[in-house]
Design an enzyme around this catalytic site. Structure first.
Site, short mmCIF file in Angstrom:
data_model
loop_
_atom_site.label_atom_id
_atom_site.label_comp_id
_atom_site.label_asym_id
_atom_site.label_seq_id
_atom_site.Cartn_x
_atom_site.Cartn_y
_atom_site.Cartn_z
N GLY A 128 0.80 -1.22 0.00
CA GLY A 128 0.00 0.00 0.00
C GLY A 128 0.84 1.27 0.00
N THR A 129 1.96 1.25 0.71
CA THR A 129 2.80 2.45 0.79
C THR A 129 3.32 2.80 -0.60
OG1 THR A 129 3.45 1.86 3.04
CG2 THR A 129 4.90 3.39 1.85
N ASN B 29 -7.89 3.49 8.66
CA ASN B 29 -7.28 2.38 9.39
C ASN B 29 -7.41 2.49 10.90
OD1 ASN B 29 -5.41 4.47 8.26
ND2 ASN B 29 -4.07 3.67 9.85
N GLN C 230 -7.60 -0.77 3.45
CA GLN C 230 -8.42 -1.40 4.50
C GLN C 230 -9.76 -1.87 3.96
OE1 GLN C 230 -7.53 -2.17 7.57
NE2 GLN C 230 -5.63 -1.01 7.78
N ALA D 283 -1.90 -6.81 0.00
CA ALA D 283 -2.37 -8.18 0.23
C ALA D 283 -2.41 -8.55 1.71
CB ALA D 283 -1.44 -9.15 -0.50
N HIS D 284 -1.55 -7.93 2.53
CA HIS D 284 -1.33 -8.51 3.85
C HIS D 284 -2.43 -8.22 4.87
CE1 HIS D 284 0.29 -4.95 6.15
NE2 HIS D 284 0.57 -4.52 4.95
N THR E 60 12.06 -7.09 -10.97
CA THR E 60 11.54 -8.45 -11.22
C THR E 60 10.34 -8.72 -10.32
OG1 THR E 60 13.77 -9.14 -11.79
CG2 THR E 60 12.18 -10.89 -11.28
N CYS F 213 4.35 6.74 19.26
CA CYS F 213 5.24 7.07 20.37
C CYS F 213 6.54 7.60 19.79
CB CYS F 213 5.50 5.83 21.20
SG CYS F 213 6.38 6.17 22.70
C1 LIG Z 1 -4.98 2.64 5.11
C2 LIG Z 1 -3.59 2.15 4.86
N1 LIG Z 1 -2.91 2.62 3.82
C3 LIG Z 1 -1.68 2.20 3.53
C4 LIG Z 1 -1.05 1.26 4.30
C5 LIG Z 1 0.33 0.81 3.95
O1 LIG Z 1 0.28 -0.47 3.36
P1 LIG Z 1 1.57 -1.42 3.32
O2 LIG Z 1 1.82 -1.84 4.72
O3 LIG Z 1 1.15 -2.56 2.45
O4 LIG Z 1 2.66 -0.63 2.74
C6 LIG Z 1 -1.72 0.73 5.43
C7 LIG Z 1 -1.08 -0.27 6.30
O5 LIG Z 1 -0.91 -0.06 7.47
C8 LIG Z 1 -3.03 1.20 5.71
O6 LIG Z 1 -3.71 0.74 6.76
#
Ligand SMILES: Cc1ncc(COP(=O)(O)O)c(C=O)c1O
Length: 390
Positions: free
Chosen positions: A74-75, A152, A180, A201-202, A238, A332
């Site tokens: 996601g990042t 999230n 999410q 995916a995670h 890759t 924190c």
């Molecule tokens: C709403 C949201 N966006 C982006 C991310 C980032 O995803 P990733 O951990 O797959 O980089 C997260 C993960 O914590 C998330 O909850």
């Protein structure tokens, strides 16, 4: 520490991989380990497996397979969406909500260095974007809007269709962070007024380290990672055939569950029961939107009998002593509890913003775990409140 088996209630952070996901990844790694760009037979087997996974994911997400760019999660997807689109456009203005994930915030912040104006949209007490403010800013030089679909920390679900329609009307590109959301409701990218959608995916019992950006056909995008020209020139490197197979399997499993429950996440009634039980405790209140919420997600603020907000981080430790793995929303830094930026944006004060507690459920919890949960969590929370109040 309790004698009861620990329960993982932190699916919004990450989730245990499903057995079928592990098997799919092992099979892909055994049979399709080669470089999918290689032209020999080994490479062709890998390329075929990768394209099959791409097709399976595209079918579940309702997009064209050429609209799906695999990336590391996601990042990265959010960075590619925001920075990749911005690199293809003249500088302009980006609007984003004040409750975005830090990944989106960071990508947006770096746009400032590229002479973009970045404007943060206010949210109400429930964490919902103030649509009238968004609408008033959909004028030049606004070129891109980014709004998280399911938040999230507090679980609030934003009116993505309404926001997307407003953006379409004004010819402004729209990215949503759906990390999410995928797997928790049926989703057809082709029918959404969204240009770019990030997912990973995670959070749905898939592997860590893979996600995707969905890019509507015709949306300009420059790659952030350059080199081999993989992913249609949009993301070099890759591809991981095994992670893609795991992602596809996880997504199909979640789609099957949604199908079996007429399009609803089966965790919703379990979450509702738990929510009811916990809100009956004195000092426990809900944060986020009461009706527009992620179905597997529960976010609370907990106070002592004298009304003092209790640190979410300390509650997490106390609950873990009782075998319950939950999460707090606050960060924190150098040992100081900073409180949640999201709760502050929603209008909570500093002490309340450090009092967020998040519980997120998922299919790894069996019926026995789930039916015990309201009793087990209320008892544990009562004990935690008592021990932290003294
Ligand atoms: C709403 C949201 N966006 C982006 C991310 C980032 O995803 P990733 O951990 O797959 O980089 C997260 C993960 O914590 C998330 O909850």
């Amino acid at each position: 520490m309790t004698s009861q088996a620990p329960l993982y209630l932190d699916g919004a952070a990450t989730s245990p991989p499903a057995e079928a996901v592990l098997e799919a990844m092992a099979a892909a790694d055994r049979l399709a380990w080669a470089n999918p760009s290689s032209l020999h037979g080994f490479g062709l087997v890998a390329a075929e497996s990768l394209e099959r996974s791409r097709q399976r994911i595209s079918t579940v997400l309702g997009c064209g397979s050429e609209e799906l760019v695999f990336c590391s999660g996601g990042t990265e997807a959010a960075h590619l969406a925001i920075l990749g689109l911005a690199a293809a456009l003249p500088p302009g203005r980006l609007l984003l909500s004040s409750v975005e994930h830090p990944a989106v915030e960071a990508a947006a912040a770096s746009l400032r260095n590229l002479h973009w104006e970045v404007v943060t949209l206010p949210v109400d007490r429930f964490g919902r974007v103030r649509l009238e403010v968004l609408e008033s800013l959909l004028v030049p030089p606004t070129r891109l809007v980014s709004v998280i679909w399911g938040q999230n920390e507090v679980g609030t679900v934003q009116p993505i269709e309404a926001i997307g329609r407003l953006c379409r009307r004004e010819d402004v590109f729209f990215h949503t962070d759906a990390v999410q959301m995928i797997g928790h409701r049926p989703l057809r990218f082709s029918e959404l007024p969204v240009d770019l959608l990030s997912c990973t995916a995670h959070k749905i019992q898939g592997p860590r380290g893979i996600g995707a950006l969905l890019v509507r056909q015709g949306v300009p995008l420059k790659p952030l990672l350059m080199g081999g020209g993989q992913e249609g020139g949009r993301r070099a490197g890759t591809e991981s055939v095994a992670l893609a197979a795991g992602f596809a399997t996880a997504l199909e499993l979640s789609a099957q569950r949604l199908d079996q429950h007429r399009g609803h996440d089966p965790m919703r009634p379990r979450r509702d029961d738990l929510q009811q039980a916990l809100l009956d405790l004195p000092g426990v209140t809900l944060s986020g939107c009461p009706d527009q919420r992620l179905p597997h997600h529960l976010s609370l603020i907990v106070r002592t009998s004298s009304g003092q907000p209790l640190s979410g981080r300390r509650l997490v430790s106390e609950l873990w002593r009782q075998g319950l793995a939950v999460s707090s929303g606050s960060a924190c830094s150098a040992g100081r509890d900073q409180g949640s930026r999201v709760l502050r944006a929603m209008g909570y004060g500093e002490a309340e913003a450090a009092a967020g507690l998040r519980i997120s459920l998922g299919p790894w919890l069996d019926d026995h775990n789930l039916s015990q949960l309201p009793h087990r969590l209320t008892e544990a929370l009562k004990r935690a409140i008592a021990s932290l109040s003294t």
